[in-house]
Write a protein that holds these residues in place. Structure first.
Motif, short mmCIF file in Angstrom:
data_model
loop_
_atom_site.label_atom_id
_atom_site.label_comp_id
_atom_site.label_asym_id
_atom_site.label_seq_id
_atom_site.Cartn_x
_atom_site.Cartn_y
_atom_site.Cartn_z
N VAL A 137 61.90 5.88 10.78
CA VAL A 137 62.60 6.17 9.52
C VAL A 137 61.62 6.58 8.44
N ILE A 138 60.50 5.86 8.36
CA ILE A 138 59.48 6.14 7.35
C ILE A 138 58.36 6.95 7.95
N TYR A 139 57.98 8.01 7.27
CA TYR A 139 56.89 8.88 7.69
C TYR A 139 55.70 8.61 6.78
N THR A 140 54.54 8.38 7.36
CA THR A 140 53.34 8.14 6.56
C THR A 140 52.37 9.30 6.73
N GLN A 141 51.67 9.61 5.68
CA GLN A 141 50.75 10.75 5.69
C GLN A 141 49.60 10.48 4.73
N MET A 142 48.38 10.79 5.15
CA MET A 142 47.23 10.57 4.29
C MET A 142 47.19 11.65 3.21
N ARG A 143 47.06 11.21 1.98
CA ARG A 143 46.97 12.11 0.83
C ARG A 143 45.74 11.77 0.00
N ALA A 144 45.36 12.70 -0.87
CA ALA A 144 44.23 12.50 -1.78
C ALA A 144 44.73 11.95 -3.11
N GLY A 145 44.19 10.80 -3.50
CA GLY A 145 44.58 10.19 -4.76
C GLY A 145 43.59 10.52 -5.86
#
Length: 229
Positions: free
Chosen positions: A70-78
């Motif tokens: 249900v939940i998709y996780t993705q690495m992003r730049a903060g």
């Protein structure tokens, strides 16, 4: 690679001329960051409570519509390029990343981003929740964790940051957000150059009043789905 991205973002921020895109003075910055964080926590908790029926309904719809989490996780730049794990409701098929290489030539966006209006990887439920930005609601958890803010430039993918110019790197100087000038100015209908300029404009102008107005303007933008792919 992650450490290199972080270091590069911090170096670029130091090289930006103060008169071009100044950050807030130290005293103003401390006060602004304190109250901004207070409102982020308050509004995100209220959002989780208020939208809890919608969150549950969306989760059930995604599970019934297609296989996968249900939940998709993705690495992003903060902020300063620091990587973090972003949460979204899954709106695509489970192997969307694997399929990307086969449809990259269809890209309708300029710059390092990838966007197409009729992405074949998007599920039936995914099209509905994207239209109203419902897929972004799990990022209220990112806000509670301090990785994001309610208002701020959208967090880019790490592979996008690797292609940034020093000018574009400036959008990583502040905490990324759920909404910003880009969301209320047409979203995917806006060129990448205009997108970056809008983010830098926000960095110059940011204050609690600007944040409040941006939140208010986001409501009709989401309801009418302007520029939503």
């Amino acid at each position: 690679m992650n450490r290199d991205v972080t270091f590069q973002a911090e170096t670029v921020a130091c090289e930006v001329p103060a008169q071009a895109y100044p950050l807030l003075s130290e005293n103003r910055a401390q006060a602004y960051e304190f109250f901004k964080r207070f409102f982020d926590i308050t509004l995100s908790i209220m959002g989780v409570v208020f939208f809890s029926p919608l969150l549950l309904l969306t989760a059930c719809a995604i599970k019934l519509d297609s296989r996968g989490p249900v939940i998709y996780t993705q690495m992003r730049a903060g902020r300063n390029g620091k990587p973090f794990k972003l949460y979204k409701f899954r709106s695509m098929c489970p192997d969307a990343e694997d399929q990307l290489k086969n449809i990259r030539y269809l890209n309708e966006a300029d710059g390092p981003v990838f966007k197409i209006s009729n992405d074949p990887r998007v599920t039936r439920v995914g099209r509905l929740i994207r239209r109203g930005s419902i897929d972004e609601l799990p990022q209220l958890i990112n806000i509670l964790k301090g990785e994001m803010s309610i208002v701020g430039p959208r967090p880019p993918l790490l592979r996008e940051v690797e292609q940034y110019t020093p000018y574009q790197m400036q959008r990583l100087r502040v905490t990324p957000g759920l909404t910003c000038y880009w969301q209320i100015s047409g979203r995917s209908d806006v060129s990448f150059e205009r997108w970056v300029n809008l983010d830098l404009q926000y960095i110059r102008e940011r204050c609690l009043w600007i944040d409040f107005k941006t939140i208010l303007k986001t409501v009709p933008a989401v309801l009418f789905g302007a520029g939503a792919y």
